[in-house]
Structure formats: C-alpha cells, structure tokens
Scaffold this motif. Structure first.
Motif, PDB file in Angstrom:
ATOM      1  N   PHE A  68       1.065  -1.304   0.137  1.00 53.78           N
ATOM      2  CA  PHE A  68       0.357   0.073  -0.024  1.00 53.78           C
ATOM      3  C   PHE A  68       0.815   0.921  -0.326  1.00 53.78           C
ATOM      4  O   PHE A  68       1.930   1.112   0.255  1.00 53.78           O
ATOM      5  N   ARG A 118      -8.963  -0.409   0.653  1.00 54.92           N
ATOM      6  CA  ARG A 118      -8.710   0.908   0.733  1.00 54.92           C
ATOM      7  C   ARG A 118      -9.423   2.184   2.096  1.00 54.92           C
ATOM      8  O   ARG A 118      -9.281   2.822   2.386  1.00 54.92           O
ATOM      9  N   VAL A 133      -3.608   0.859  -2.366  1.00 54.05           N
ATOM     10  CA  VAL A 133      -3.434  -0.998  -1.888  1.00 54.05           C
ATOM     11  C   VAL A 133      -3.046  -1.595  -3.264  1.00 54.05           C
ATOM     12  O   VAL A 133      -4.070  -1.229  -4.070  1.00 54.05           O
TER      13      VAL A 133
END
Length: 148
Positions: A68, A118, A133
C-alpha cells in the motif's frame, strides 16, 4: 631567512582565505530553507494466509502479498501504523467473500475489492492516509498441496 618569510606569508594567506570563505561565503554553506515535500510512502506487507472454507471444510489457502501507498506526512503523525489495519481488512474482505469459489474459477473484480479495502482502512483510521492498495502476489494453494 627567505624560507621563514615565505612560510609566514603562506600561513597568513591561508588564514586570510579561510576567514574570507567563512565570512563571505555564508550563503554557500548554509542549508536551503525550501520545505521538504513528503510524498507517498510505499509499504510492503508480509504474506497473508487466508483459509477458504466451503461445505464446512478448508478447501485451501489464498496467499496474498499486498503493498500500500500512504501519505508519508500523515503516517508519521498516526499513533498506530496502518499496516495492521490493511492486513486485517484484506483478511476480512477475502475470507468473508462468498462469491470466491476456487473450484469454479471465474473473473473476479480485484480493483473493486482493493478500493473497498482502502476505503475501509481509511474509515477505521479516521483520515485519508492510505492512497492505494496494490497486489504484489496472489496465489491459491489447495489443501491437498499443503505440506504438513
């Protein structure tokens, strides 16, 4: 005598040049006052092993490695790193998804799932920290292929 005067002359010139460099070259040696622009910080997570249960039995495991990106400035102000939240939310999303059936393979909307991870992580953290992500690896290992 000539050598002694030459030595004193060299010392005087060296001291004067050092003094001039420090005094008049102040802007040359100072730090710039431009603000440091913090951008996105890249975080690779440890592999997640998610059991896939169907008909009351473990059919296999999804092994996911996620990455991420997050706002670096906000990450440094958080009391808890968002890594655990991303892992937890990914586990919940994949484990709780009843549409995934590895015995009957079909296309899966991974972009929607990652966007949902996310959004949920940012909701739990209370700010827009996680920007994206990404999937680094995604594999399925059937139970019969797992070594004990």
């Amino acid at each position: 005598m000539r050598v002694l005067v030459s030595g004193l002359w060299i010392c005087a010139v060296t001291i004067a040049s050092c003094y001039a460099a420090v005094t008049f070259g102040g802007g040359f040696f100072t730090k710039s006052t431009e603000p440091y622009l913090e951008g996105l910080q890249y975080q690779k997570l440890a592999p997640i092993n998610i059991p896939m249960v169907a008909e009351g039995k473990v059919q296999g495991y999804v092994i996911a490695v996620l990455v991420f990106t997050a706002d670096a400035k906000l990450m440094h102000t958080l009391p808890v790193a968002p890594n655990a939240f991303v892992v937890d939310e990914a586990f919940r999303q994949i484990y709780g998804d009843t549409t995934i059936d590895f015995r009957k393979l079909a296309r899966y909307d991974i972009n929607a799932r990652l966007a949902q991870i996310r959004a949920k992580v940012n909701e739990r953290l209370g700010s827009d920290v996680v920007k994206d992500v990404l999937v680094d690896e995604l594999n399925f290992v059937a139970k019969r292929e797992v070594r004990s």
